[in-house]
Design an enzyme around this catalytic site. Structure first.
Site, short mmCIF file in Angstrom:
data_model
loop_
_atom_site.label_atom_id
_atom_site.label_comp_id
_atom_site.label_asym_id
_atom_site.label_seq_id
_atom_site.Cartn_x
_atom_site.Cartn_y
_atom_site.Cartn_z
CD GLU B 186 1.69 37.92 14.90
OE1 GLU B 186 2.18 38.62 14.00
OE2 GLU B 186 2.23 37.75 16.02
CE LYS B 228 4.64 35.88 13.82
NZ LYS B 228 5.75 36.76 13.39
#
Lengths: 410, 384
Positions: B186, B228
């Site tokens: 992420e 992400k």
């Protein structure tokens, strides 16, 4: 240390095989939608360089056209020295007129544009014409074939390495691109070569960084001047008993560096084309089947080439004409829903038998053109995953060519 | 659908998490972060409240509604429902894979502060041992969050922040893969600021490009990880109001196509800064456009926190006896976003959300440490 890298490749990353993913994990509605899609990809400019480049829309359209499904590139940009060697090998005298006539034979093959969307030319011939005086660029454009230009001036050995090379040609490149654009070229090509010296001995970091830099700088300059850059990082087929998995490893390493630099140099990937090698084992290792070539090549592409690149145009390198077609067919069978076109930019694989058939004799002109068209058609079918054979030039061994340095663009 | 067997490959697990029509519930807020939200809703931040809150989600039929995995905080991985069933069992029995947040929060660079500056992420030193333990405890995937800030006037994100966070993400991913966990990578580019969507796109290309290059450099198998990122949206304080979903879709797809290799099976967008309805509309527009245009070889899905939770908390915090209604809301939010992954969300219909609270201004977002006040925690962390 090199050995550790080779071992690491099989343990930590060998497993994943994404090829089947395209059919099994995508929903059927997605595949159906893709098959019938009509909406053009909308690209949003993310840098002010991209937004203010007046050529950007044209370049994206050119790249998309060259990557049209069912088509590929005819690479005919051999230097005069290389062309000369080939002419002499079929008993043709090497001079400016024979070199021009040889190009005319190829470019005027009737209906070539059915299979060929782009043609890479050597600078002399961007400015040449047919015997009747029609400029080559016009002949090609009339067939829907985009003229392209070899932009680099050849390779030099890299000092401090074991015979590795760097590609030359950045000096004055912007000015040259402007002139080529004026003459009708709409794409360019720059060939960088990396080599695997033996098992566990891939290209050095120095060679990778230098060649990635050259490619990124060239691509940036080309785009600034309206030419779609074909980026060619060739991990070359050479002697040695290294396996196909090792070629795949080094290819990943090279492409990863190349795309890192393209990103840093603000090269717009929607307006480039890639010309990579297929993954093949070393010349002294057992040859790989088309299915194996497809497995490792598609895995490498899926791991390193962003979807924004419209077309991946594989070089034929030392592959025979038939091998080049069979491997391309296997690639498209393995990856039917690829986000880029998996296609060709073939030189030797479209020219070898064509040249032999002509042998410099006027009475063989049409027959030679027919050979070129049949080779182009076979590869066009392979791009669509529809090649069935028999091949127009079956059998045939590897067509190897030594790396040439110091040519300075001649 | 049963979750992949214990000896399934990372590629199989990643593909299952990113399967068509599926997405992730991000319920891994740290004690401090979830505490602030509970307190803002008038609840006490104690272990029982946190447990009871998470129970709403894990005992609701979210698996059938399209959730393939739920990211948990380490405290939650050890907790159980009121009837004694472990949360891990609650999830796996309904086909939802447990995941685990493994980073230990953001730390600002020297001379920077958390609210306005650049950060890196803590947790690498103890990660290998922790990852092995989490796998033993039933987790199948992990998540590590880096945060980067866009501010052209200050030259942000700086090269230092981009490179260091990319390296840390790749190191985390390699360690997790070695421990049998699929890493969710992420690199969040924060939505805070006045930047245009184009500038945000440029920053995202830099950040994700650097991250992907480091993944390769550190031997991470791309087929066995998920990305992400934030969608490509103009800054929260930029002029001109919210962008239309189609604009978000075009900008997001442009960027993803340029920097995310096809080998990564799923792009699981975060919802930071978006309301529940926006997050669904934008995700739906992305998938509709992807289906129309092609050239989108990964799943385009969600890993939503606030966008799957805000209305649930609102209902439950108003009256804890409305637990059944709160659970239905959890299912409805999940189903709306699962439909969006298929490009089948009815944009003209009514979104189940009962709040437009985008919680954009959470100053404590990404906080490190428990309920200590902001400056004290930062000083304590830096002093270590």
């Amino acid at each position: 240390m090199q050995h550790t890298m080779a071992m690491r490749l099989s343990s930590s990353r060998g497993a994943g095989m994404p090829a089947a993913r395209s059919s099994s994990s995508r929903s059927s509605s997605r595949s159906a939608a893709r098959a019938g899609r009509t909406t053009a990809v909308k690209v949003v400019a993310t840098s002010r360089f991209e937004a203010s480049n007046p050529f950007m829309e044209e370049m994206r359209a050119t790249a998309a056209h060259i990557a049209t499904r069912g088509k590929g590139i005819l690479a005919s940009d051999e230097s005069n020295a290389t062309t000369g060697k080939r002419l002499e090998s079929v008993g043709v005298e090497n001079n400016a007129e024979t070199r021009r006539a040889w190009r005319e034979l190829m470019y005027t093959a009737p209906g070539l544009g059915q299979y060929i969307s782009g043609c890479i030319m050597f600078e002399d011939f961007l400015y040449s014409s047919t015997a009747a005086g029609v400029p080559f660029v016009d002949v090609l454009r009339k067939e829907g074939i985009v003229p392209g230009i070899k932009a680099d001036t050849g390779m030099q050995t890299l000092p401090g390495t074991d015979g590795e090379t760097a590609t030359q040609g950045l000096d004055n490149l912007g000015t040259k691109c402007k002139e080529w654009y004026k003459q009708g070229a709409r794409f360019a090509k720059w060939r960088a070569v990396l080599r695997i010296a033996g098992p566990g001995q891939g290209p050095s970091t120095t060679a990778i960084m230098e060649n990635a830099h050259g490619l990124a700088r060239y691509a940036q300059i080309a785009q600034e001047n309206g030419l779609v850059p074909i980026v060619e990082p060739e991990v070359t087929l050479g002697p040695g008993s290294y396996g196909i998995e090792e070629t795949a490893y080094w290819s990943e390493r090279v492409y990863s560096h190349v795309f890192r630099l393209l990103n840093e140099y603000n090269v717009v990937l929607d307006a480039i084309l890639l010309k990579p090698n297929m993954c093949l084992p070393g010349l002294d290792a057992p040859p790989a089947t088309p299915a194996e070539v497809a497995k490792y090549t598609t895995r490498t592409m899926l791991r390193t080439i962003p979807a924004a690149v419209p077309g991946i145009h594989f070089l034929s390198g030392g592959m025979s004409e038939e091998e080049s077609t069979l491997n391309l067919q296997a690639l498209n069978e393995a990856c039917p829903n690829a986000p880029w076109s998996l296609t060709f930019s073939y030189g030797r694989a479209l020219q070898a038998t064509t040249l032999k058939t002509w042998a410099g004799k006027q009475e063989n002109w049409e027959a030679a053109q027919k050979v070129l068209l049949s080779l182009a058609a076979a590869n066009s079918q392979a791009q669509l995953g529809q090649y069935k054979g028999p091949h127009p030039s079956p059998g045939g061994g590897r067509i190897l060519q030594a790396l040439r340095t110091g040519g300075a663009g001649k | 659908m049963p979750i992949p067997a214990d000896d399934a490959s990372l590629a199989e697990v990643a593909a299952a998490l990113a399967a068509p029509g599926k997405g992730l519930l991000a319920s891994d807020e740290s004690v401090g972060t979830i505490g602030k939200r509970l307190e803002k809703a008038g609840l006490v931040n104690d272990e029982e409240t946190r447990r009871a809150y998470r129970e709403l989600f894990y005992t609701a039929p979210i698996g059938k509604a399209g959730i393939s995995g739920a990211i948990m905080f380490k405290e939650t991985l050890q907790q159980a429902a009121a009837d004694g069933t472990s949360f891990v069992d609650c999830l796996t029995r309904q086909g939802v894979m447990p995941g685990i947040k493994v980073d230990e929060g953001l730390l600002p660079f020297e001379g920077h502060d958390l609210a306005t500056g650049e950060t890196f992420t803590r947790g690498l030193d103890t990660l290998a041992a922790a990852a092995a333990g989490y796998r033993q405890g039933g987790a199948r995937f992990a998540k590590w969050r880096a945060a980067l800030r866009v501010d052209a006037s200050r030259g942000l994100p700086s090269e230092r922040a981009v490179e260091l966070n990319a390296q840390q993400l790749a190191q985390y991913a390699a360690v997790c893969q070695a421990a049998g966990l699929v890493p969710i990578v992420e690199p969040e580019v924060l939505i805070d600021g006045t930047h245009s969507a184009a500038d945000f796109g440029a920053a995202s290309e830099r950040v994700i490009g650097a991250t992907v290059a480091q993944l390769w450099r550190q031997g991470v198998a791309l087929e066995g990880c998920l990305l992400k990122p934030q969608m490509v949206i103009k800054g929260a304080d930029a002029a001109g109001g919210r962008a239309a979903p189609e604009e978000v879709a075009a900008a997001t797809l442009t960027v993803m196509r340029r920097v995310v290799p096809a080998a990564i099976p799923g792009i699981m967008f975060l919802s930071g800064g978006q309301s529940e309805e926006e997050a669904t509309l934008n995700l739906n527009a992305i998938n509709v456009m992807a289906q129309q245009q092609g050239k989108a070889p990964w799943s385009l899905s969600f890993s939503y926190g606030r966008a799957l939770q805000a209305s649930v908390l609102k209902i439950w915090s108003a009256d804890s006896s409305r637990a059944a209604e709160a659970k239905q809301m959890a299912v409805a939010l999940a189903a709306a976003n699962a439909a969006a992954v298929r490009g089948a969300y009815d944009a003209a219909g009514k979104h189940p959300s009962v709040t437009s609270d985008s919680s954009l201004r959470e100053a404590f977002r990404g906080w490190h440490g428990p309920t200590a006040s902001a400056p004290a925690a930062a000083a304590a962390a830096v002093a270590q």
